[in-house]
Design a protein around this motif. Structure first.
Motif, PDB file in Angstrom:
ATOM      1  N   THR A 123       0.842  -1.209  -0.071  1.00 38.06           N
ATOM      2  CA  THR A 123      -0.031  -0.209  -0.023  1.00 38.06           C
ATOM      3  C   THR A 123       0.893   1.249   0.041  1.00 38.06           C
ATOM      4  O   THR A 123       0.520   2.340  -0.793  1.00 38.06           O
ATOM      5  N   TYR A 124       1.888   1.355   0.850  1.00 39.39           N
ATOM      6  CA  TYR A 124       2.733   2.421   0.974  1.00 39.39           C
ATOM      7  C   TYR A 124       3.395   2.702  -0.415  1.00 39.39           C
ATOM      8  O   TYR A 124       3.453   3.975  -1.099  1.00 39.39           O
ATOM      9  N   LEU A 125       3.772   1.621  -1.324  1.00 41.99           N
ATOM     10  CA  LEU A 125       4.285   2.103  -2.515  1.00 41.99           C
ATOM     11  C   LEU A 125       3.513   2.477  -3.651  1.00 41.99           C
ATOM     12  O   LEU A 125       3.962   3.019  -4.568  1.00 41.99           O
ATOM     13  N   ARG A 126       2.150   2.406  -3.300  1.00 39.71           N
ATOM     14  CA  ARG A 126       1.205   2.977  -4.236  1.00 39.71           C
ATOM     15  C   ARG A 126       0.439   3.821  -3.842  1.00 39.71           C
ATOM     16  O   ARG A 126      -0.566   4.434  -4.543  1.00 39.71           O
ATOM     17  N   THR A 127       0.888   4.685  -2.701  1.00 39.78           N
ATOM     18  CA  THR A 127      -0.063   5.736  -2.350  1.00 39.78           C
ATOM     19  C   THR A 127       0.990   7.099  -2.164  1.00 39.78           C
ATOM     20  O   THR A 127       0.605   7.824  -1.056  1.00 39.78           O
ATOM     21  N   PHE A 128       1.984   7.360  -2.668  1.00 48.31           N
ATOM     22  CA  PHE A 128       2.479   8.412  -2.758  1.00 48.31           C
ATOM     23  C   PHE A 128       1.634   9.556  -3.715  1.00 48.31           C
ATOM     24  O   PHE A 128       1.195   9.039  -4.670  1.00 48.31           O
ATOM     25  N   GLY A 137       8.458  17.059  -2.658  1.00 48.00           N
ATOM     26  CA  GLY A 137       7.253  17.389  -3.597  1.00 48.00           C
ATOM     27  C   GLY A 137       6.496  16.261  -3.498  1.00 48.00           C
ATOM     28  O   GLY A 137       5.497  16.186  -4.191  1.00 48.00           O
ATOM     29  N   VAL A 138       6.489  15.199  -2.621  1.00 54.37           N
ATOM     30  CA  VAL A 138       5.447  14.163  -2.288  1.00 54.37           C
ATOM     31  C   VAL A 138       5.305  13.897  -0.851  1.00 54.37           C
ATOM     32  O   VAL A 138       6.068  14.214  -0.123  1.00 54.37           O
ATOM     33  N   ASN A 139       4.159  13.264  -0.836  1.00 52.17           N
ATOM     34  CA  ASN A 139       3.710  12.796   0.476  1.00 52.17           C
ATOM     35  C   ASN A 139       3.162  11.550   0.595  1.00 52.17           C
ATOM     36  O   ASN A 139       3.050  10.906  -0.753  1.00 52.17           O
TER      37      ASN A 139
END
Length: 244
Positions: A123-128, A137-139
């Protein structure tokens, strides 16, 4: 007091992870028996993760042998800084440089799948998503205020929070519908999800390289115990037959 200390030792790790985001996790349907997936995951890991991170408790040779990559082919395509095939998988970024650029040393990834869990990683790698207020520039939905760039943006494209106007209770309201890419990545959304799953599959393997072997031995042990139990039970009945 002693019982309280023991109880807290089990609860503290759970409390630490619970202090993070409550974003719902997607199920990572990984398969450690799928060597093609492991090989694709290793390729992504070496190309996109090892520039900053490392897996310093795992050796290249063990990895190549376990996932079915010939040693020469692995050295040629998956080792980029002149390491020997028997070396540990250390990253290319010096620790001092990491602390200077990121404010802290980047974490080792050998055991991250065991610590965080496969679903969390997937999930982490797909929710930037784009957040101009962050240094890179990303969260991230799963890891708010994340301190790393979106390393896989080349594959996914630029990810944005997406909203749609929907009719709810007779009124048009703006509803959050997830994260969508701008289409500039080299992969489609479906292909990107599969690439992330391959990467997670490989990272699960890194956390426990002998897992499949251990599970195989465990099945044999359980079978032996069951067979032994039958003979032990029959022997017990024979010994106690005259007594009863």
């Amino acid at each position: 007091m002693r019982k309280l200390v023991v109880l807290l030792s089990f609860l503290v790790p759970s409390l630490v992870f619970a202090a993070g985001s409550n974003y719902p996790l997607d199920k990572a349907e990984y398969d450690l028996t799928d060597q093609a997936s492991l090989q694709r995951g290793a390729q992504i890991f070496m190309n996109y993760c090892m520039g900053c991170h490392q897996a310093q408790y795992q050796r290249y040779q063990r990895t190549f042998e376990d996932i079915g990559v010939p040693l020469e082919l692995g050295q040629e395509n998956l080792q980029f800084t002149g390491e020997k095939v028997g070396d540990y998988m250390k990253g290319a970024m010096p620790k001092a440089s990491a602390e200077k650029w990121f404010g802290t040393a980047v974490p080792d990834l050998t055991l991250v799948a065991r610590v965080r869990g496969a679903d969390w990683l997937y999930t982490y790698l797909r929710t930037f998503y784009v957040d101009e207020n962050r240094p890179f520039g990303v969260n991230n939905k799963v890891f708010p205020d994340v301190g790393m760039p979106h390393a896989l943006q080349e594959l996914q494209g630029v990810p944005y929070d997406s909203h749609e106007e929907r009719l709810i209770d007779g009124e048009m309201k703006e509803v959050y519908v997830g994260i969508k890419s701008d289409g500039s990545g080299t992969l489609s959304p479906e292909e990107y999800d599969q690439a992330v799953l391959d990467l997670v599959n490989f990272m699960v393997y890194l956390g426990e390289p002998s897992r499949l072997e251990a599970e195989g031995i465990g099945r044999w042990v359980i079978t032996f115990i069951l067979v032994f139990f039958v003979f032990a039970y029959l022997l017990k009945k024979e010994y106690w037959r005259d007594v009863h």
